[in-house]
Write a protein that holds these residues in place. Sequence first.
Motif, PDB file in Angstrom:
ATOM      1  N   ALA A  50       0.837  -1.199   0.000  1.00  0.00           N
ATOM      2  CA  ALA A  50       0.000   0.000   0.000  1.00  0.00           C
ATOM      3  C   ALA A  50       0.874   1.253   0.000  1.00  0.00           C
ATOM      4  O   ALA A  50       1.817   1.365   0.789  1.00  0.00           O
ATOM      5  N   TYR A  57      -5.061   3.195  -6.826  1.00  0.00           N
ATOM      6  CA  TYR A  57      -5.774   2.268  -5.958  1.00  0.00           C
ATOM      7  C   TYR A  57      -4.793   1.393  -5.179  1.00  0.00           C
ATOM      8  O   TYR A  57      -3.842   0.838  -5.744  1.00  0.00           O
ATOM      9  N   ASP A  58      -5.074   1.236  -3.888  1.00  0.00           N
ATOM     10  CA  ASP A  58      -4.340   0.308  -3.031  1.00  0.00           C
ATOM     11  C   ASP A  58      -5.144  -0.963  -2.773  1.00  0.00           C
ATOM     12  O   ASP A  58      -4.876  -1.682  -1.803  1.00  0.00           O
ATOM     13  N   THR A  59      -6.099  -1.267  -3.618  1.00  0.00           N
ATOM     14  CA  THR A  59      -6.998  -2.402  -3.414  1.00  0.00           C
ATOM     15  C   THR A  59      -6.232  -3.711  -3.223  1.00  0.00           C
ATOM     16  O   THR A  59      -6.509  -4.474  -2.283  1.00  0.00           O
ATOM     17  N   TYR A  84      -5.713   6.743   1.575  1.00  0.00           N
ATOM     18  CA  TYR A  84      -5.770   5.558   0.728  1.00  0.00           C
ATOM     19  C   TYR A  84      -7.018   5.603  -0.155  1.00  0.00           C
ATOM     20  O   TYR A  84      -8.059   6.123   0.248  1.00  0.00           O
ATOM     21  N   SER A  86      -9.384   2.894  -2.550  1.00  0.00           N
ATOM     22  CA  SER A  86      -9.560   1.458  -2.783  1.00  0.00           C
ATOM     23  C   SER A  86     -10.891   1.164  -3.455  1.00  0.00           C
ATOM     24  O   SER A  86     -11.876   1.891  -3.276  1.00  0.00           O
ATOM     25  N   LEU A  89     -13.659  -4.189  -0.852  1.00  0.00           N
ATOM     26  CA  LEU A  89     -12.830  -5.124  -0.093  1.00  0.00           C
ATOM     27  C   LEU A  89     -13.717  -6.174   0.553  1.00  0.00           C
ATOM     28  O   LEU A  89     -14.893  -5.926   0.838  1.00  0.00           O
TER      29      LEU A  89
END
Length: 371
Positions: A50, A57-59, A84, A86, A89
């Motif tokens: 991340a 995106y940090d998905t 962040y 995303s 999740l």
Amino acid sequence: MESKNSLKLLTVFTSALFTSSVMAEAAFKPVTLESLNLPDRTCNIRDYGAEATGIWYDTKAFQAAIDDCAAKGGGTVRVPAGFYLSEPLFLKDNINFHLEKGAILQAAAEKPAYTPSDATKKWAGTEKLWPNAENWLAFLNIAESKNIAVTGEGIIDGQGSALLEAFRANARKTGSKGPTNRPRMVFIKNSSNILIENLTLQNSPSFHIVFFNTENITINNTKIFAPEWWENTDAIDPMHSRYVTITGNTISCGDDHVAIKSVFNDDNTHDFYIARNTFLEGRGLSIGSESSGGIRNILAEDNTFENAMYGIRIKSPRGKGGLVSNVVYKNTEMTNVETPIVLAGYYKGGPVTEAGRVDALQKGSLPVDLC
């Protein structure tokens, strides 16, 4: 009707009129981190890639941390301070998803991000992720799971304005609000032992926390905010759920603060303890509108309403009402609440245009409740 004392008397009268017996304080215990007894393991999302740019995106990093921590037996997925971004999740058994102070997790604003793939449909166990609505993922998804917490002093922001605009465009075009077919922020189904605590949840494009057939869930000391003009942004919507604790929260939103629902004939919505909450702008602590499966054993005490459209509501559309029993309201305070108590057996959305309202009034068909 703005006197706190007179409103207290009214709530006592309501509980006497609509309950079959006085329910003692909830016999079940709230879910806590201690009761979840999660392993002493930490998986830091930064260790999984991340970057917290707020642009990319940090998905993948988030989901990798969740999956790895769960595979090892569970623990805490740590989200340090940072900004962040995303896509949806999926939380899993024995996980505490913990956003530290200064952590801001912003949800994707693009509609395609919430369209389920074959893999997510399999995860959901059905092609309909949300009963009676469009087939959207939520931002945080929990299904067929147990022992999960979402905690911390961080913020989850749903970026709802972009997804709401399509809804408003349809209303302008058709003159009708239409269905609430927008992604939820948190959706929980067929799960148990769930804790949501200390967070700020804000700006969901639709309902903030929705849970279906969930047992032993606590929402405590959480802030849930959306602008009052954001349509259908309910804060907490329990359906067919039991042993529910909602305590110490601060809520200001564009629809119901809490809406307890039951649409199947299963008598499976019962045992709620709702206490010490501050309900600001919004449309009430509600039972319904759907109650056909029956709703029972609700104790609501020491709650405060300020500047709300509604206070206490029991509502149902024609054909969707059911037995509501053993409901107690105690020590309820209301200040500047437009309508303190609503009991509606003809709950129906009204026209959204001036011409439509005039026409309905002339025909004598304008509903009691226009929201």
